[in-house]
Design a protein around this motif. Structure first.
Motif, mmCIF file in Angstrom:
data_model
loop_
_atom_site.group_PDB
_atom_site.id
_atom_site.type_symbol
_atom_site.label_atom_id
_atom_site.label_comp_id
_atom_site.label_asym_id
_atom_site.label_seq_id
_atom_site.Cartn_x
_atom_site.Cartn_y
_atom_site.Cartn_z
ATOM 1 N N TRP A 49 0.821 -1.217 0.000
ATOM 2 C CA TRP A 49 0.000 0.000 0.000
ATOM 3 C C TRP A 49 0.852 1.263 0.000
ATOM 4 C CZ3 TRP A 49 0.937 3.003 4.221
ATOM 5 C CH2 TRP A 49 1.303 2.384 5.431
ATOM 6 N N LEU A 52 2.115 1.874 -3.623
ATOM 7 C CA LEU A 52 1.040 2.379 -4.481
ATOM 8 C C LEU A 52 0.816 3.872 -4.252
ATOM 9 C CD1 LEU A 52 -2.345 0.669 -5.227
ATOM 10 C CD2 LEU A 52 -2.306 3.049 -4.496
ATOM 11 N N LEU A 201 3.552 -2.977 -8.575
ATOM 12 C CA LEU A 201 2.619 -1.963 -8.085
ATOM 13 C C LEU A 201 3.133 -0.556 -8.372
ATOM 14 C CD1 LEU A 201 1.453 -3.501 -4.689
ATOM 15 C CD2 LEU A 201 0.036 -3.060 -6.704
ATOM 16 N N SER A 205 1.008 1.990 -10.714
ATOM 17 C CA SER A 205 0.604 3.263 -10.112
ATOM 18 C C SER A 205 1.104 4.447 -10.923
ATOM 19 C CB SER A 205 1.122 3.347 -8.677
ATOM 20 O OG SER A 205 0.626 2.282 -7.899
ATOM 21 N N LEU A 248 -4.847 -9.728 -4.419
ATOM 22 C CA LEU A 248 -4.333 -8.585 -5.165
ATOM 23 C C LEU A 248 -4.243 -8.875 -6.658
ATOM 24 C CD1 LEU A 248 -3.070 -5.721 -5.152
ATOM 25 C CD2 LEU A 248 -0.847 -6.831 -4.782
ATOM 26 N N ALA A 257 -6.612 -1.731 -6.882
ATOM 27 C CA ALA A 257 -5.371 -0.978 -7.041
ATOM 28 C C ALA A 257 -5.548 0.183 -8.019
ATOM 29 C CB ALA A 257 -4.250 -1.903 -7.508
#
Length: 283
Positions: A49, A52, A201, A205, A248, A257
């Motif tokens: 997290w 991201l 990720l 992102s 995920l 996400a």
């Protein structure tokens, strides 16, 4: 000729060129906290997290929001954890060079360091670990090739050939200098490592927050899933429990996400959307 005229300076700093960073909106810390809480509920670890949110914020060029994220993540944490959080965030910021370019990372990381507590700054790693030498260049290339194959198999060779058609040095630079020297972590005992899941990720992102690069977002969503398929997610247990990583990489997790990135972009960009492509983000 060493001085610029007022007209040139005015044009460089014209509002339509958006020359400065994006300020932090009042509610941004609550958005970051919500992402953390939702990720934790799904048994994802801090690197997932935090990467991201960090990568999205780096892409949006908002140093104030980067500091707000750090404060949210390190709140009520012992100093050891606060240092680890700062190390992870700036390592994500470094990897963002491969997606966002050098200037944003320079500006964001300099501003980030300036706002960290002095005790945390004093504990940050100061030893570089990516200097290529005759003794490590082969391992850099090997790491790059391994990560490239993990993300793009079974189309890795086909994609490499397509890149070479565009420019013969394009795949050379991408695989060796980005996937090898930057995206994969060297062997070291200091700093923060960004593992296989977290690297995907970061890619998702940054690219989602940029807008306009849907094919690359798609590739890295598949790349995230392939970390599950080939078992490379196991090399990064900090990213989350098995149940969390399995969620995920599912459709539900991937949608989560992407939507979390969109929420941060919406909060930071408002009606202007991404600072890469000023169009309102669609949630």
């Amino acid at each position: 000729m060493s001085k610029l005229g007022a007209g040139v300076k005015a044009l460089i700093n014209a509002s339509h060129a958006r020359p400065g960073p994006v300020p932090a909106p009042r509610q941004i810390q609550s958005i970051y906290k919500k992402i953390e809480e939702e990720a934790t509920a799904h048994k994802l670890g801090r690197p997932s997290w935090l990467a991201l949110s960090t990568a999205t914020t780096m892409t949006m060029n908002s140093p104030e929001s980067m500091v707000a994220l750090y404060k949210s993540a390190s709140e009520n944490q012992p100093e050891k954890d606060a240092v680890e959080i700062a190390e992870l965030m700036r390592e994500v910021g470094l990897k963002c060079i491969g997606f966002n370019g050098v200037p944003r990372t320079i500006n964001m990381l300099n501003a980030f360091r300036a706002e960290l507590p002095s005790s945390v700054v004093a504990s940050l790693n100061t030893k570089p670990s990516r200097l290529p030498t005759q003794s490590n260049v082969d391992s850099i290339n090997s790491r790059g090739r391994a990560l490239w194959n993990s993300i793009y198999r079974p189309l890795a060779a086909k994609l490499e050939n397509k890149l070479a058609d565009a420019h013969p040095d394009l795949p050379v630079f991408i695989i060796s200098s980005e996937y090898g020297a930057l995206f994969s972590d060297p062997e070291r005992s200091t700093g923060a490592d960004i593992g296989r899941v977290t690297t995907s990720l970061c890619a998702i992102s940054c690219l989602r927050a940029q807008q306009g690069v849907g094919p690359q977002v798609l590739s890295h969503v598949f790349g995230l899933r392939k970390a599950w398929d080939d078992g490379s997610w196991k090399s990064e247990p900090e990213a989350g429990e098995e149940e969390g990583i399995k969620w995920l990489v599912s459709d539900e997790g991937c949608i989560w996400a992407l939507e979390k990135v969109d929420e941060v972009v919406e909060a930071l960009g408002g009606a202007s959307g991404s600072t890469f492509a000023p169009v309102k983000a669609k949630l």
